[in-house]
Design a protein around this motif. Sequence first.
Motif, short mmCIF file in Angstrom:
data_model
loop_
_atom_site.label_atom_id
_atom_site.label_comp_id
_atom_site.label_asym_id
_atom_site.label_seq_id
_atom_site.Cartn_x
_atom_site.Cartn_y
_atom_site.Cartn_z
N ASN A 1 0.97 -1.29 -0.46
CA ASN A 1 -0.22 0.13 0.31
C ASN A 1 0.89 1.31 0.12
O ASN A 1 1.52 1.28 0.83
CB ASN A 1 -0.43 0.18 1.11
N ARG A 2 -0.32 2.70 -0.54
CA ARG A 2 0.59 3.79 -0.73
C ARG A 2 0.20 3.66 1.06
O ARG A 2 -1.19 3.86 0.86
CB ARG A 2 0.70 4.61 -1.59
N LEU A 3 0.90 5.36 1.71
CA LEU A 3 -0.02 5.49 2.77
C LEU A 3 0.27 7.03 2.91
O LEU A 3 0.67 8.01 2.62
CB LEU A 3 1.07 5.40 3.56
N LEU A 4 -0.77 7.85 3.41
CA LEU A 4 -0.99 8.85 3.95
C LEU A 4 -1.18 9.04 5.09
O LEU A 4 -2.29 8.98 6.11
CB LEU A 4 -2.34 9.16 3.10
N ILE A 5 -0.24 9.53 5.71
CA ILE A 5 0.04 9.66 7.23
C ILE A 5 -0.36 11.02 7.56
O ILE A 5 0.39 12.29 6.93
CB ILE A 5 1.08 9.19 7.45
N VAL A 6 -1.40 11.30 8.33
CA VAL A 6 -1.72 12.65 9.19
C VAL A 6 -1.72 12.58 10.12
O VAL A 6 -1.90 11.63 11.42
CB VAL A 6 -3.45 12.83 8.53
N GLY B 1 -11.10 6.49 -5.84
CA GLY B 1 -9.52 6.56 -6.22
C GLY B 1 -8.47 6.23 -5.73
O GLY B 1 -7.39 5.70 -5.74
N SER B 2 -8.57 6.24 -3.96
CA SER B 2 -6.75 5.98 -2.53
C SER B 2 -7.42 3.98 -2.88
O SER B 2 -6.88 3.66 -3.50
CB SER B 2 -8.32 5.49 -1.12
N ARG B 3 -8.90 2.93 -3.37
CA ARG B 3 -8.69 1.93 -3.08
C ARG B 3 -8.16 1.83 -4.62
O ARG B 3 -7.34 0.69 -4.77
CB ARG B 3 -10.11 1.65 -3.83
N GLU B 4 -8.30 2.62 -5.33
CA GLU B 4 -7.50 2.19 -7.29
C GLU B 4 -6.29 2.06 -7.09
O GLU B 4 -4.88 1.48 -7.30
CB GLU B 4 -8.07 3.15 -8.35
N ARG B 5 -5.67 3.19 -6.60
CA ARG B 5 -4.25 3.37 -5.99
C ARG B 5 -3.55 2.37 -5.35
O ARG B 5 -2.30 3.01 -4.52
CB ARG B 5 -3.73 5.09 -6.26
N ASP B 6 -4.52 1.97 -4.15
CA ASP B 6 -3.91 1.53 -3.13
C ASP B 6 -3.01 1.87 -2.03
O ASP B 6 -2.43 1.80 -1.27
CB ASP B 6 -2.74 0.25 -3.01
N LEU B 7 -4.51 3.40 -2.25
CA LEU B 7 -3.36 4.47 -0.79
C LEU B 7 -4.83 4.02 0.55
O LEU B 7 -5.68 3.50 0.65
CB LEU B 7 -3.96 5.55 -1.70
N VAL B 8 -3.17 3.80 1.20
CA VAL B 8 -4.48 4.16 3.06
C VAL B 8 -4.33 5.11 3.94
O VAL B 8 -3.43 5.53 3.84
CB VAL B 8 -3.74 2.75 3.60
N VAL C 1 0.75 16.60 6.84
CA VAL C 1 0.19 14.93 6.04
C VAL C 1 1.68 14.77 5.05
O VAL C 1 2.29 14.91 4.31
CB VAL C 1 -0.88 15.16 4.79
N ARG C 2 2.15 13.47 5.14
CA ARG C 2 3.09 12.71 4.53
C ARG C 2 2.46 11.87 3.30
O ARG C 2 1.75 10.63 4.14
CB ARG C 2 4.51 12.37 5.45
N LEU C 3 3.02 11.58 2.14
CA LEU C 3 2.81 10.03 1.50
C LEU C 3 3.86 10.27 1.33
O LEU C 3 4.99 10.38 1.11
CB LEU C 3 2.50 11.18 -0.38
N ILE C 4 3.72 8.62 1.23
CA ILE C 4 5.02 7.61 1.77
C ILE C 4 4.25 6.26 0.39
O ILE C 4 3.70 6.13 0.60
CB ILE C 4 4.86 6.50 2.90
N GLY C 5 5.52 5.93 -0.95
CA GLY C 5 5.08 5.04 -1.55
C GLY C 5 5.35 3.42 -1.49
O GLY C 5 5.36 3.24 0.30
N PRO D 1 -7.44 15.52 -2.66
CA PRO D 1 -7.07 13.89 -3.49
C PRO D 1 -6.99 13.76 -4.70
O PRO D 1 -5.45 13.13 -5.14
CB PRO D 1 -9.08 13.71 -3.27
N SER D 2 -7.24 15.15 -5.46
CA SER D 2 -6.54 15.22 -6.92
C SER D 2 -5.26 15.49 -6.32
O SER D 2 -4.63 14.87 -7.58
CB SER D 2 -7.48 16.48 -7.53
N ALA D 3 -4.32 16.54 -6.49
CA ALA D 3 -3.08 16.88 -6.03
C ALA D 3 -2.59 15.79 -5.33
O ALA D 3 -1.22 14.92 -6.42
CB ALA D 3 -3.09 17.91 -4.65
N VAL D 4 -3.02 14.81 -4.46
CA VAL D 4 -1.96 13.36 -3.62
C VAL D 4 -2.07 12.11 -5.21
O VAL D 4 -1.22 11.58 -5.55
CB VAL D 4 -3.01 13.06 -3.01
N PHE D 5 -3.39 12.20 -5.37
CA PHE D 5 -3.83 11.52 -7.02
C PHE D 5 -2.88 11.64 -7.90
O PHE D 5 -2.17 10.70 -8.76
CB PHE D 5 -5.06 10.77 -7.17
N ALA D 6 -2.44 12.91 -8.42
CA ALA D 6 -1.74 13.40 -9.61
C ALA D 6 -0.18 12.60 -8.87
O ALA D 6 0.33 12.20 -9.90
CB ALA D 6 -1.74 14.44 -9.95
N ILE D 7 0.30 12.83 -7.51
CA ILE D 7 1.28 12.37 -7.85
C ILE D 7 1.68 10.59 -7.48
O ILE D 7 2.44 10.66 -8.35
CB ILE D 7 2.32 12.67 -6.46
#
Length: 113
Positions: free
Chosen positions: A20-25, A46-53, A74-78, A93-99
């Motif tokens: 999973n990719r992580l969005l730690i808040v 969109g989060s599910r599609e990108r394996d984002l938790v 908020v940190r995005l972890i690959g 969400p659109s900014a996170v999804f674009a990254i």
Amino acid sequence: MALMASPIAAADLESYRWKNRLLIVSFADCERRDAFERTWPGAASGSRERDLVVLRADADLRRSLGWPENANKVRLIGKDGTMKAEWERPPEPSAVFAIIDAMPMRQSEAKRP
């Protein structure tokens, strides 16, 4: 997608690596936390599609990340466990999804049937 669910500890992050990719808040500021919680439920598919938790940082994780107790971060972890982006305000969400969508691993995933 359950947002701001149980806090996550630093030791538990490894279990997500390569899955999973992580969005730690972490929001000490109620206004920022509320803005995040209003925005992100609509991004569940969109989060599910990108394996984002989305995970809430506990005190130990904040310390290990070098964040103060009153952090607004908020940190995005690959999937590889490395930091991809960090914000002090709730990102759209659109900014996170674009990254995520620009990541080579995500591009490979998107090509699979």
